[in-house]
Design an enzyme around this catalytic site. Structure first.
Site, PDB file in Angstrom:
ATOM      1  N   LYS A 296      -8.211  -0.884   6.310  1.00  9.31           N
ATOM      2  CA  LYS A 296      -8.473  -1.437   4.974  1.00  9.31           C
ATOM      3  C   LYS A 296      -7.552  -2.619   4.684  1.00  9.31           C
ATOM      4  O   LYS A 296      -7.970  -3.615   4.100  1.00  9.31           O
ATOM      5  CB  LYS A 296      -8.274  -0.344   3.906  1.00  9.31           C
ATOM      6  CG  LYS A 296      -9.422   0.666   3.917  1.00  9.31           C
ATOM      7  CD  LYS A 296      -9.193   1.788   2.940  1.00  9.31           C
ATOM      8  CE  LYS A 296      -8.133   2.739   3.409  1.00  9.31           C
ATOM      9  NZ  LYS A 296      -8.256   4.120   3.033  1.00  9.31           N
TER      10      LYS A 296
ATOM     11  N   HIS B 135       0.840  -1.196   0.000  1.00  5.85           N
ATOM     12  CA  HIS B 135       0.000   0.000   0.000  1.00  5.85           C
ATOM     13  C   HIS B 135       0.871   1.241   0.000  1.00  5.85           C
ATOM     14  O   HIS B 135       1.837   1.329   0.749  1.00  5.85           O
ATOM     15  CB  HIS B 135      -0.890   0.006   1.257  1.00  5.85           C
ATOM     16  CG  HIS B 135      -1.788   1.192   1.338  1.00  5.85           C
ATOM     17  ND1 HIS B 135      -3.033   1.206   0.752  1.00  5.85           N
ATOM     18  CD2 HIS B 135      -1.632   2.395   1.926  1.00  5.85           C
ATOM     19  CE1 HIS B 135      -3.598   2.382   0.973  1.00  5.85           C
ATOM     20  NE2 HIS B 135      -2.770   3.119   1.676  1.00  5.85           N
TER      21      HIS B 135
ATOM     22  N   ASP C 292     -14.414   3.588   7.459  1.00  7.38           N
ATOM     23  CA  ASP C 292     -13.327   4.436   6.973  1.00  7.38           C
ATOM     24  C   ASP C 292     -13.799   5.278   5.786  1.00  7.38           C
ATOM     25  O   ASP C 292     -13.437   6.445   5.659  1.00  7.38           O
ATOM     26  CB  ASP C 292     -12.114   3.596   6.578  1.00  7.38           C
ATOM     27  CG  ASP C 292     -11.043   4.467   5.930  1.00  7.38           C
ATOM     28  OD1 ASP C 292     -10.531   5.359   6.622  1.00  7.38           O
ATOM     29  OD2 ASP C 292     -10.774   4.297   4.731  1.00  7.38           O
TER      30      ASP C 292
ATOM     31  N   SER D  22      -6.897   4.519   9.313  1.00  9.85           N
ATOM     32  CA  SER D  22      -7.589   4.461   8.026  1.00  9.85           C
ATOM     33  C   SER D  22      -6.903   3.454   7.097  1.00  9.85           C
ATOM     34  O   SER D  22      -7.537   2.555   6.533  1.00  9.85           O
ATOM     35  CB  SER D  22      -7.578   5.873   7.412  1.00  9.85           C
ATOM     36  OG  SER D  22      -7.900   5.844   6.058  1.00  9.85           O
TER      37      SER D  22
ATOM     38  N   ARG E 180     -13.509  13.692   6.776  1.00 15.28           N
ATOM     39  CA  ARG E 180     -12.213  14.308   7.121  1.00 15.28           C
ATOM     40  C   ARG E 180     -11.703  15.172   5.974  1.00 15.28           C
ATOM     41  O   ARG E 180     -11.127  16.239   6.192  1.00 15.28           O
ATOM     42  CB  ARG E 180     -11.178  13.216   7.437  1.00 15.28           C
ATOM     43  CG  ARG E 180     -11.402  12.542   8.787  1.00 15.28           C
ATOM     44  CD  ARG E 180     -10.568  11.283   8.907  1.00 15.28           C
ATOM     45  NE  ARG E 180      -9.159  11.518   8.671  1.00 15.28           N
ATOM     46  CZ  ARG E 180      -8.324  10.622   8.142  1.00 15.28           C
ATOM     47  NH1 ARG E 180      -8.745   9.439   7.779  1.00 15.28           N
ATOM     48  NH2 ARG E 180      -7.056  10.929   7.986  1.00 15.28           N
TER      49      ARG E 180
HETATM   50  N1  URA Z   1      -4.786   7.249   2.785  1.00 17.45           N
HETATM   51  C1  URA Z   1      -5.775   6.613   3.453  1.00 17.45           C
HETATM   52  O1  URA Z   1      -6.208   5.521   3.065  1.00 17.45           O
HETATM   53  N2  URA Z   1      -6.279   7.214   4.540  1.00 17.45           N
HETATM   54  C2  URA Z   1      -5.863   8.387   5.023  1.00 17.45           C
HETATM   55  O2  URA Z   1      -6.353   8.845   6.029  1.00 17.45           O
HETATM   56  C3  URA Z   1      -4.835   9.060   4.301  1.00 17.45           C
HETATM   57  C4  URA Z   1      -4.309   8.450   3.199  1.00 17.45           C
END
Ligand code: URA
Length: 441
Positions: free
Chosen positions: A187, A82, A161, A183, A168
């Site tokens: 995931k 990621h 999220d 966050s 946000r």
């Molecule tokens: N990427 C994400 O998945 N979440 C965040 O809060 C910031 C970047």
């Protein structure tokens, strides 16, 4: 329990209990907590932070707010990767086939682009016919058969999220380390991989502006992964200029193919070899980074990595000939040179501005429902360290004929180049590696 009391508690800098955190997340998902209360709470978190145990509780509550994917039907150690978001970041397009060619299964769910950052799914969809929505059984059997599949994130991965992030984004509460860490990791945990490699970017085009902040964020994410039994390693990497030379969907697929052919820009190749090496070690296919790098280089030299991309494309509905003939990808009608207004050395290229310039001519979305033009984008001719003279080509816009936005996009690109009188000091592309053992520079 009342949300107002939890907001007050967080505003006072006190620690929330796991039960209070679950209450917040359940209320966000069900809609029982209105957005204004969620936003007030997120702002209190931004100001007062969270303890490690609050961050872990928040991550788990969000990970379990929807489906948690069980990848046990796929053989081998599944390694996910990621990136916290960058411009020109096409590493997944390279890493998935490259590490799969070395025996590490990749079952990856990726996202779409929004604003200045691109998304892997949009890039893959620039390949005509490529399907990014596969039924779970088809996804699993593709990974078992050819070793890799990249699909769009299913609608119900970490829905908490999704809601929280959207809020946000419009309430100035993205830049909080515990909120970003929870966050990302919620995931990744819900997506089911056994091990996770994070690419935490810092610099002009990233949420984290300094390497120090990126290391703090990486440590928080590694701690969460370790806590839930997923081996997690983070690379801290430079985003003071876009990665590689090409920005835009089909252009980025083209550059990924160049790297898999053993060509392409050195920064992108080096980052992929480094990240790929960690993936091989995490996946148990190499004892150390050196051995892993040798295997990856061999997979590129033999053509096995490019063959794997062709197999992925064929299996997901596209024309595998594209892997060897990238000219079959959509192409823009015009190439417009963007010229330097002065002399100097390139010290930096504001990645966010370049991403926005590409978006302006159609390569990205300003709003979720916008359509993107796969063919268009930006080609960077001059990169950090290069010397340019007034009138030299800094970049080339790949645009649609008579696109009026091209002029302002070109101006934005010129302004994104930071020129200086002296050659800049060399910046390491990978600043540090963070694992549960600590930080290694
Ligand atoms: N990427 C994400 O998945 N979440 C965040 O809060 C910031 C970047």
């Amino acid at each position: 329990m009342r949300m107002v009391d939890i907001i007050r508690k967080k505003r006072a800098g006190e620690e929330m209990t796991a039960e209070e955190i679950r209450f917040v997340i359940e209320g966000v998902v069900s809609g029982a907590i209105p957005d204004y209360q969620t936003a007030a709470w997120a702002m209190a978190v931004c100001f007062n932070g969270m303890t490690d145990s609050e961050t872990a509780d928040l991550t788990l509550a969000m990970a379990h707010s929807g489906d948690v994917v069980d990848l046990s039907a796929i053989r081998g150690v599944k390694v996910d990767k990621h990136s916290t978001g960058g411009v020109g970041d096409k590493t997944t397009l390279i890493l998935a086939p490259m590490v799969a060619a070395c025996g590490v299964p990749v079952a990856k769910m990726s996202g779409r682009g929004l604003g200045h950052t691109g998304g892997t799914i949009d890039k893959l969809e620039s390949i005509p016919g490529f399907r990014t929505e596969l039924a779970r059984e088809e996804f699993f059997s593709q990974v078992n058969e050819i070793g890799a599949s990249v699909i769009g994130q299913s609608g119900n991965i970490a829905p908490a999220d999704k809601k929280l992030y959207a809020l946000r984004d419009v309430t100035g509460t993205v830049e909080s380390i515990p909120l970003i860490a929870s966050s990302v990791m919620s995931k990744k945990i819900a997506a089911g991989a056994d091990a996770i490699l994070l690419d935490v970017k810092f610099g002009s085009g990233a949420f984290m502006k300094t390497a120090e902040d990126a290391i703090i964020l990486a440590k928080a994410m590694v701690a969460i992964g370790t806590e839930v039994g997923r081996t997690t390693v983070a690379a801290i990497t430079d985003m003071d200029q876009p990665l590689g030379r090409l920005i835009g969907n089909a252009l980025e697929v083209r550059e990924a193919i160049e790297i898999l052919r053993g060509e392409g820009p050195a920064d992108l190749r080096e980052l992929c070899l480094k990240l790929g090496s960690h993936m091989l070690v995490l996946g148990g296919r190499a004892a150390n980074e050196e051995e892993a790098r040798g295997k990856l280089e061999a997979a590129i030299a033999s053509g096995a990595a490019l063959d794997k991309l062709a197999q992925m494309i064929a299996s997901q509905g596209g024309d595998p000939a594209i892997a060897r003939q990238p000219e079959l990808l959509p192409q823009a009608d015009e190439r417009i040179p963007v010229l330097s207004a002065s002399d100097g050395f390139v010290h930096g290229i504001d990645a966010e501005e370049i991403g926005l310039a590409a978006m302006r001519i159609g390569a990205g979305r300003a709003a979720k429902e916008d359509r993107i033009d796969y063919a268009v984008g930006v080609e960077l001719v001059a990169k950090r360290g290069d010397r340019v003279r007034k009138g030299d080509t800094l970049a080339i816009l790949h645009a649609r004929r008579d696109d009026e936005a091209a002029r302002s996009s070109a101006e934005q690109i010129v302004a994104a180049y930071e020129l200086g009188g002296e050659a800049p000091a060399a910046n390491p592309l990978i600043y540090a590696i963070v694992s549960k053992e600590g930080v290694q520079s």
